[in-house]
Design a protein around this motif. Structure first.
Motif, PDB file in Angstrom:
ATOM      1  N   PRO A 188       0.818  -1.231   0.000  1.00 50.71           N
ATOM      2  CA  PRO A 188       0.000   0.000   0.000  1.00 50.71           C
ATOM      3  C   PRO A 188       0.845   1.272   0.000  1.00 50.71           C
ATOM      4  O   PRO A 188       0.472   2.265  -0.622  1.00 50.71           O
ATOM      5  N   ARG A 189       2.003   1.219   0.656  1.00 48.31           N
ATOM      6  CA  ARG A 189       2.834   2.434   0.703  1.00 48.31           C
ATOM      7  C   ARG A 189       3.410   2.742  -0.673  1.00 48.31           C
ATOM      8  O   ARG A 189       3.440   3.891  -1.125  1.00 48.31           O
ATOM      9  N   PHE A 190       3.821   1.669  -1.334  1.00 48.54           N
ATOM     10  CA  PHE A 190       4.369   1.839  -2.673  1.00 48.54           C
ATOM     11  C   PHE A 190       3.296   2.364  -3.634  1.00 48.54           C
ATOM     12  O   PHE A 190       3.515   3.306  -4.406  1.00 48.54           O
ATOM     13  N   LEU A 191       2.108   1.749  -3.543  1.00 48.11           N
ATOM     14  CA  LEU A 191       1.025   2.170  -4.438  1.00 48.11           C
ATOM     15  C   LEU A 191       0.641   3.631  -4.196  1.00 48.11           C
ATOM     16  O   LEU A 191       0.411   4.399  -5.143  1.00 48.11           O
ATOM     17  N   ALA A 192       0.613   4.003  -2.927  1.00 45.33           N
ATOM     18  CA  ALA A 192       0.245   5.391  -2.607  1.00 45.33           C
ATOM     19  C   ALA A 192       1.286   6.363  -3.159  1.00 45.33           C
ATOM     20  O   ALA A 192       0.957   7.431  -3.697  1.00 45.33           O
ATOM     21  N   LEU A 193       2.524   5.958  -3.040  1.00 51.65           N
ATOM     22  CA  LEU A 193       3.622   6.803  -3.531  1.00 51.65           C
ATOM     23  C   LEU A 193       3.511   6.995  -5.046  1.00 51.65           C
ATOM     24  O   LEU A 193       3.648   8.107  -5.577  1.00 51.65           O
ATOM     25  N   LEU A 194       3.259   5.897  -5.746  1.00 48.71           N
ATOM     26  CA  LEU A 194       3.131   5.970  -7.203  1.00 48.71           C
ATOM     27  C   LEU A 194       1.950   6.846  -7.617  1.00 48.71           C
ATOM     28  O   LEU A 194       2.049   7.643  -8.541  1.00 48.71           O
ATOM     29  N   ARG A 195       0.833   6.652  -6.916  1.00 45.72           N
ATOM     30  CA  ARG A 195      -0.370   7.432  -7.257  1.00 45.72           C
ATOM     31  C   ARG A 195      -0.093   8.916  -7.111  1.00 45.72           C
ATOM     32  O   ARG A 195      -0.456   9.724  -7.962  1.00 45.72           O
ATOM     33  N   ARG A 196       0.558   9.272  -6.003  1.00 48.80           N
ATOM     34  CA  ARG A 196       0.817  10.693  -5.781  1.00 48.80           C
ATOM     35  C   ARG A 196       1.793  11.245  -6.822  1.00 48.80           C
ATOM     36  O   ARG A 196       1.662  12.349  -7.306  1.00 48.80           O
ATOM     37  N   ARG A 197       2.747  10.402  -7.154  1.00 49.64           N
ATOM     38  CA  ARG A 197       3.745  10.793  -8.150  1.00 49.64           C
ATOM     39  C   ARG A 197       3.080  11.127  -9.486  1.00 49.64           C
ATOM     40  O   ARG A 197       3.342  12.134 -10.111  1.00 49.64           O
ATOM     41  N   ARG A 198       2.192  10.228  -9.921  1.00 52.42           N
ATOM     42  CA  ARG A 198       1.494  10.435 -11.191  1.00 52.42           C
ATOM     43  C   ARG A 198       0.630  11.685 -11.127  1.00 52.42           C
ATOM     44  O   ARG A 198       0.575  12.473 -12.061  1.00 52.42           O
ATOM     45  N   ARG A 199      -0.090  11.848 -10.021  1.00 55.73           N
ATOM     46  CA  ARG A 199      -0.985  13.005  -9.867  1.00 55.73           C
ATOM     47  C   ARG A 199      -0.196  14.307  -9.988  1.00 55.73           C
ATOM     48  O   ARG A 199      -0.606  15.233 -10.663  1.00 55.73           O
ATOM     49  N   GLN A 200       0.938  14.359  -9.325  1.00 57.48           N
ATOM     50  CA  GLN A 200       1.752  15.587  -9.340  1.00 57.48           C
ATOM     51  C   GLN A 200       2.202  15.930 -10.759  1.00 57.48           C
ATOM     52  O   GLN A 200       2.066  17.062 -11.216  1.00 57.48           O
TER      53      GLN A 200
END
Lengths: 674, 96
Positions: free
Chosen positions: B5-17
């Motif tokens: 979940p931490r990795f997925l959250a990090l990726l999601r935020r990265r893409r959003r930014q």
């Protein structure tokens, strides 16, 4: 123009005609009649600078000792040189000339090119740079191969790259031919052939693979030239508002708007005519054309092969990011200056004069340099002209040479060698194939360059962007961000995008429509007598400036008549275009608006209908690596996949001798420019 | 599979930014083009010190592009690097 009456003849009487006869007797005789000793002086300075520039560029070959020097760099590791190297890769002299010309001829619509390429650069940086750097790939083909079937990815990537390189080559040949014609007075066709010959000599001397420092010098030189010209121009104005007001009041610009709008211009006041130049809609009349161009420019940058490799220029991620910051500032400043200089050229040189020199407007900038520093009858003006043209010319020759080599290398090593691996396994055979490919590409580029006369360089580059946008952009986006993408889907999407783009271009106003060409030619011949009367009036005028203009008009009229008669003979049995049309089916000059959505739809549709185990398995690994840049286990990989990943990483490390260098071919991999 | 979940959250935020930063400039760029094509009068109406509104908007795109890039490069990436490093350290299974 600020012409002065001082006259200094440089060069002996006997040598000038001799040199002139070597090129073109008629053009040179005109030059002599006009007493243009300055021109000869400028020609000498130009020749010397070109010689020095090419020697330096060739010597730079020695800086490349290993692939890492080409792709990365041992020296340019700090942020500012790294920024200049990135900017130098992205910017080119040809597009500088083209953008300034587009702005000078079309006002705000020309500015969209400059703005579009800035936004395109941002797209590359925000969406692609980091994944590519983290994945350790240099080109779009490498990127695709990291997800889908590598052989198919490289074949498709090479095919698209070759076509892209040909578009760029045409643009570079066009710009090079125009500059040589401007300096020597020889015919355009001969100029293009001379550029081709020079490129061949340059390639034979081995001056192809450019080191990073050469890109740093190139980026800095372009910026310095733009800044010096802009500084000279800015001295004439009291701020931006004063500049814009004088732009609106300029009679040359008002006349240009009248000629573009036709009857519609009758409803506008003189003030409104000037203002109209600063609004969109003179070139791209419908909003869909603007949208199509915008899509091509913005998304096309993502698909251009040459931009990605320079993200390895700097030593580490922190320096890479600082370099990016610098490069954005440099690129933004460069395009802002190009816009200012284009508008200044429209005022100071005059749109009419620019069109006389080149219908595509590519010579706006050299003409401005000459006008700003004294005009055509001064040492300062001609020196400025020679310096600007020589610098641009050297850059164009160097880029053209590397493009020929790149396209030939892709043709020989990627297409043929992958297609028939058994036949071309011997390096000597491959080398011979590459030399033939170089010759074919060179000849093809020469032909394309000659046929592109009258087009603007920026428009040609925009078409290359459109092709990249409809092929590489959907493929890369889906590979990086869609779990269900498959090899078949990606390839089908690329093919559909390319075919749709080709179809749109074939029915667009970019094609030749013989019936329209003949109608234009008949009109030119019918109006020739009336024009001759005007010219005779000008020639009889005591004012030297008017006489000079009349002489140029007469030369242009002769050229137009020759072209008109040639067109009538050439198309005497033809009425329809290549695909059987008498007029364009659609008004779009850029195919991206139609081809891009189609490419995405086909890629997604075929991916959903096909199965690709490899692409599915690579997805997780790609996700980890593209964001974190290191092949670490995060507890997120399948055990088998993780073991495979570890083994391959170790093998790669061992192959590279542990120093992280990539053992790829260096020759012929310099990039083309936006 | 990528189920941390931490990795997925990090990726999601990265893409959003990345998408937000880029989408802002892209929308402004295409918007200015279409606005000008549809309403040349409004586009050219002077706003600040005689400078037409459309031109000011175009200049703002250039400014926004530069600012967005610098902000993204300097801030978003720095945060991402820090969090990724923490994540990697906690998992402590680096290949090297």
């Amino acid at each position: 123009m600020n012409a002065t009456n001082r006259k200094v003849v440089i060069g002996r009487d006997w040598i000038t005609p001799l040199l002139m006869l070597t090129f073109s007797p008629s053009a040179m005789a005109q030059s002599l009649a006009a007493g243009e000793g300055y021109r000869f002086g400028a020609l000498v300075v130009f020749a010397l600078l070109v010689l020095v520039g090419l020697v330096v560029a060739t010597a730079a070959r020695r800086w490349v000792r290993a692939p890492v020097d080409f792709y990365a760099s041992r020296g340019a590791a700090s942020a500012l040189p790294g920024g200049f190297a990135l900017a130098g890769d992205y910017l080119s002299a040809a597009s500088f000339l083209g953008v300034a010309g587009m702005v000078a001829l079309w006002g705000f619509d020309g500015i969209l090119y400059a703005l579009g390429w800035l936004v395109a650069y941002l797209s590359v940086i925000l969406l692609l740079a980091e994944p590519c750097r983290n994945l350790g790939v240099f080109t779009p083909s490498d990127l695709l191969a990291s997800r889908i079937d590598p052989r198919a990815a490289r074949l498709a990537g090479a095919a698209v790259s070759i076509v892209l390189a040909l578009f760029y080559l045409t643009a570079q040949m066009l710009a090079g031919g125009m500059l040589l014609r401007l300096m020597t007075g020889i015919d355009y066709e001969v100029s293009v052939l001379a550029v081709g010959a020079l490129v061949l000599i340059y390639v034979l001397l081995g001056g192809v693979a450019a080191a990073v420092w050469l890109q740093v010098i190139k980026g800095a030189l372009l910026l310095v030239i733009a800044a010096v010209l802009a500084f000279g121009a800015s001295l004439h104005y009291d701020g931006v508002a004063d500049f814009l007001l004088r732009l609106g009041d300029d009679p040359s610009i008002r006349l240009r708007v009248v000629s573009l709008l036709g009857e519609e211009a009758g409803q506008l006041t003189p003030g409104e005519l000037g203002a109209r130049f600063m609004a969109p809609g003179l070139l791209h009349i419908h909003w869909s054309e603007l949208l199509s161009l915008s899509i091509a420019l913005v998304f096309g940058g993502i698909g251009l092969p040459h931009i990605l490799m320079r993200f390895f220029t700097v030593a580490d991620a922190v320096a890479a990011r600082r370099s990016l910051g610098w490069s954005v500032l440099i690129v933004a400043l460069f395009y802002l200056l190009a816009v200012f200089l284009g508008l200044e050229a429209a005022m100071r040189v005059g749109v009419d004069t620019m069109l006389r020199q080149d219908p595509g407007g590519n010579l706006a900038l050299p003409a401005l340099a000459q006008a700003l520093y004294g005009g055509s009858r001064s040492i300062g003006g001609n020196l400025a002209l020679a310096v600007v043209v020589a610098t641009a010319f050297v850059m164009i020759v160097a880029v053209t040479a590397s493009l020929v080599r790149t396209a030939a290398s892709a043709l020989a090593r990627d297409l043929f060698a992958l297609w028939r691996p058994a036949r071309f396994s011997d390096p000597r055979q491959l080398g011979s194939l590459e030399r033939w490919a170089m010759l074919v590409v060179g000849l093809f580029a020469g032909g394309l360059g000659i046929s592109a006369q009258g087009l603007n360089v920026a428009e040609l580059v925009a078409l290359a962007f459109a092709l990249a946008a409809v092929t590489f952009f959907p493929a890369i986006t889906l590979c990086l961000h869609w779990r269900l993408a498959t090899t078949r889907g990606i390839l089908a999407g690329m093919l559909a995008g390319a075919l749709a783009a080709l179809t749109v271009i074939l029915v667009s106003p970019l094609m030749t429509y013989p019936s329209q060409v003949k109608a234009e030619a008949r009109k030119t011949i019918a109006e020739a007598e009336r024009h001759r009367a005007f010219i005779a009036e000008g020639l009889g005028n005591p004012d030297r400036e008017t006489q000079e203009r009349a002489r140029q008009d007469a030369a242009r009229l002769d050229r137009s008549l020759r072209q008109a008669r040639f067109d009538l003979v050439r198309f005497r049995h033809e009425e329809h275009s290549l695909v059987g049309l008498t007029e364009p089916l659609i008004a779009l000059r850029n195919p991206a608006l139609i081809a891009l959505p189609l490419a995405f739809l086909v890629a997604i549709g075929v991916s959903l209908l096909s199965v690709d185990r490899r692409a599915r398995e690579r997805w997780t690994e790609l996700q980890v690596r593209q964001y974190l840049g290191t092949p670490v286990s995060l507890g997120v990989l399948d055990p088998d996949l993780e073991a495979d990943l570890r083994a391959r990483e170790r093998a790669r490390h061992a192959e590279n001798g542990g120093d992280g260098e990539d053992d790829r071919e260096v020759d012929g991999l310099d990039g083309e420019n936006a | 599979m990528a189920n941390d979940p931490r990795f997925l959250a990090l990726l999601r935020r990265r893409r959003r930014q990345a998408l937000a930063a880029w989408g802002l400039v892209l929308a402004a760029f295409i918007g200015v083009g279409i606005w000008g094509a549809n309403d040349p009068d409004g586009f050219l109406r002077p706003l600040a010190a005689g400078i037409p509104r459309g031109w000011l908007a175009a200049a703002m795109i250039v400014g926004a592009a530069v600012l967005v890039e610098i902000a993204y490069v300097r801030l978003a990436n720095r945060d991402f690097d820090r969090e990724a490093a923490v994540l990697l350290a906690s998992l402590d299974r680096s290949i090297s």
